[in-house]
Enzyme design. Structure first.
Site, PDB file in Angstrom:
ATOM      1  N   ASP A   1     -19.767  20.212 -66.620  1.00  0.00           N
ATOM      2  CA  ASP A   1     -20.879  19.938 -67.523  1.00  0.00           C
ATOM      3  C   ASP A   1     -22.041  20.822 -67.075  1.00  0.00           C
ATOM      4  O   ASP A   1     -22.011  21.410 -65.987  1.00  0.00           O
ATOM      5  CB  ASP A   1     -21.232  18.449 -67.439  1.00  0.00           C
ATOM      6  CG  ASP A   1     -22.365  18.060 -68.368  1.00  0.00           C
ATOM      7  OD1 ASP A   1     -22.486  18.676 -69.444  1.00  0.00           O
ATOM      8  OD2 ASP A   1     -23.132  17.142 -68.022  1.00  0.00           O
TER       9      ASP A   1
ATOM     10  N   ASP B   1     -26.120  20.274 -67.987  1.00  0.00           N
ATOM     11  CA  ASP B   1     -27.323  19.517 -67.623  1.00  0.00           C
ATOM     12  C   ASP B   1     -26.979  18.371 -66.678  1.00  0.00           C
ATOM     13  O   ASP B   1     -26.092  17.567 -66.951  1.00  0.00           O
ATOM     14  CB  ASP B   1     -27.979  18.950 -68.880  1.00  0.00           C
ATOM     15  CG  ASP B   1     -28.537  20.030 -69.785  1.00  0.00           C
ATOM     16  OD1 ASP B   1     -29.671  20.466 -69.551  1.00  0.00           O
ATOM     17  OD2 ASP B   1     -27.826  20.440 -70.718  1.00  0.00           O
TER      18      ASP B   1
ATOM     19  N   ASP C   1     -22.069  14.378 -65.487  1.00  0.00           N
ATOM     20  CA  ASP C   1     -23.006  13.316 -65.107  1.00  0.00           C
ATOM     21  C   ASP C   1     -23.282  12.309 -66.211  1.00  0.00           C
ATOM     22  O   ASP C   1     -23.939  11.289 -65.966  1.00  0.00           O
ATOM     23  CB  ASP C   1     -24.342  13.945 -64.686  1.00  0.00           C
ATOM     24  CG  ASP C   1     -25.151  14.418 -65.889  1.00  0.00           C
ATOM     25  OD1 ASP C   1     -24.586  15.175 -66.718  1.00  0.00           O
ATOM     26  OD2 ASP C   1     -26.322  14.038 -66.022  1.00  0.00           O
TER      27      ASP C   1
END
Length: 366
Positions: free
Chosen positions: A113, A115, A307
């Site tokens: 991922d 961000d 996240d």
């Protein structure tokens, strides 16, 4: 996986586009050993918000508050809860040797991922810059392992952040996929070079229309930011006073209720408007493995690091396949289908560096 037509850009033939049928998904094997069975609350997906709209919006606001680190840090039992959680989802750094043993004899494929994983979460999403040290680490990683960025962001925007041509990029939660512009030595399928897949192209005019309406509708809310991620629209709450969250969600609802072919999902201080097609980061992971020639292989070990709750689709896909593992990036206890955890992007970078060093040592030992 539902069979789709795949558009492949063959760079060896002047960029001509060809259409190939996607390989069918492998039969899901039973979940292998080493996973911890946990109970999970169902992820909230809001559809047809005009029905019980207030109740759904209130539930979404509470969910966003519950996932806010500010609220989590104020919980008295946080230390005890975190200690229990970390036993179930140990640090991927502490368990690095065990993870490498599990990958023995298999091709590691990395999915990352952006961000909150490769860059810190910042108030202005347009300034979520990747550090030079992280970029160097990811560049080294891609020398040894096929590597993909899987993000809710627009593919082109993330590429401008990362600026590494040798990676795969899956933007808009996998609804916009592009392969490396350089030849990848890992491709078992020659057609995978320059692979381009856009399963929601028909929604582009609708997404642009909703984006413009949301810009106008939310301009009265201080701090609200609307981002066009090509195949989805994100409404960011990071700079909005919590007292205004409900009002902002009502503004989003007033636009979305006119578009039954779109759905609303929640992330970290963000809601996203997406097409209702059955496509997510888990499907993107599976598609990329197929594109690399690993559709029905036992000698592949995918590692997905993310996240946000949107990454749970990918974590669950790995559990269903019984291959590889998911790593959740979080300082706070969360329900997850990941197997391990890391606390922040700096730990992600350390894990990736150790992975590169491990590969270098193993190659020298041959």
């Amino acid at each position: 996986m539902t069979q789709q037509n795949v558009v492949v850009c063959n760079t060896k033939s002047s960029g001509d586009l060809s259409v190939f049928p996607a390989a069918s998904a492998a039969q899901k094997p039973p979940v292998g050993g080493g996973y911890i069975s946990i109970s999970r609350r169902p992820r909230r997906v809001l559809k047809n918000l005009e029905i019980n709209g207030d109740n759904r919006i209130n539930a979404l606001v509470e969910s966003m508050r519950a996932s806010s680190p500010t609220h989590l840090m104020s919980t008295p039992s946080l230390t005890e809860e975190h200690s229990s959680w970390i036993l179930r989802y140990p640090s991927a750094l502490d368990m690095f040797d065990e993870i490498m043993k599990g990958s023995k004899g298999k091709q590691i494929v990395m999915f990352l991922d952006y961000d909150g994983t490769l860059s810190p979460i910042v108030e202005d999403p347009d300034r979520a810059f990747m550090s030079n040290s992280m970029r160097k680490t990811v560049r080294k990683l891609a020398r040894y392992f096929p590597t993909a960025i899987v993000t809710g962001r627009c593919k082109d925007k993330v590429y401008n952040f990362v600026r590494l041509a040798e990676l795969y990029y899956a933007g808009s939660h996998g609804m916009d996929i592009k392969g490396p512009t350089r030849t990848s030595k890992y491709n078992r399928d020659s057609n995978a070079e320059g692979v381009l897949f856009q399963p929601a192209s028909e929604f582009l005019p609708m997404i642009d229309e909703v984006y413009q309406q949301l810009l106008d509708k939310t301009k009265s809310t201080p701090g609200a930011k609307v981002e066009n991620n090509k195949f989805c629209v994100s409404v960011h709450f990071r700079c909005v006073d919590e007292k205004k969250w409900t009002e902002l969600l009502h503004q989003v609802q007033s636009v979305l209720k006119e578009y039954p072919k779109l759905r609303l999902t929640q992330g970290r201080k963000v809601v996203e408007i997406r097409p209702t097609i059955k496509w997510d980061k888990g499907k993107a992971l599976e598609f990329l493995l197929e594109s690399l020639g690993f559709a029905n292989c036992n000698d592949v070990f995918p590692i997905y690091i993310g996240d946000d709750r949107t990454d749970e689709d990918a974590f669950k896909k790995l559990r269903d396949r019984g291959q590889g593992l998911g790593v959740l990036v979080s300082k706070f206890p969360k329900d997850t289908s990941a197997s391990y955890s890391l606390q922040e992007p700096n730990e992600v970078m350390e894990f990736l560096q150790r992975l590169v060093e491990w590969k270098q040592v193993s190659m020298r030992a041959r």
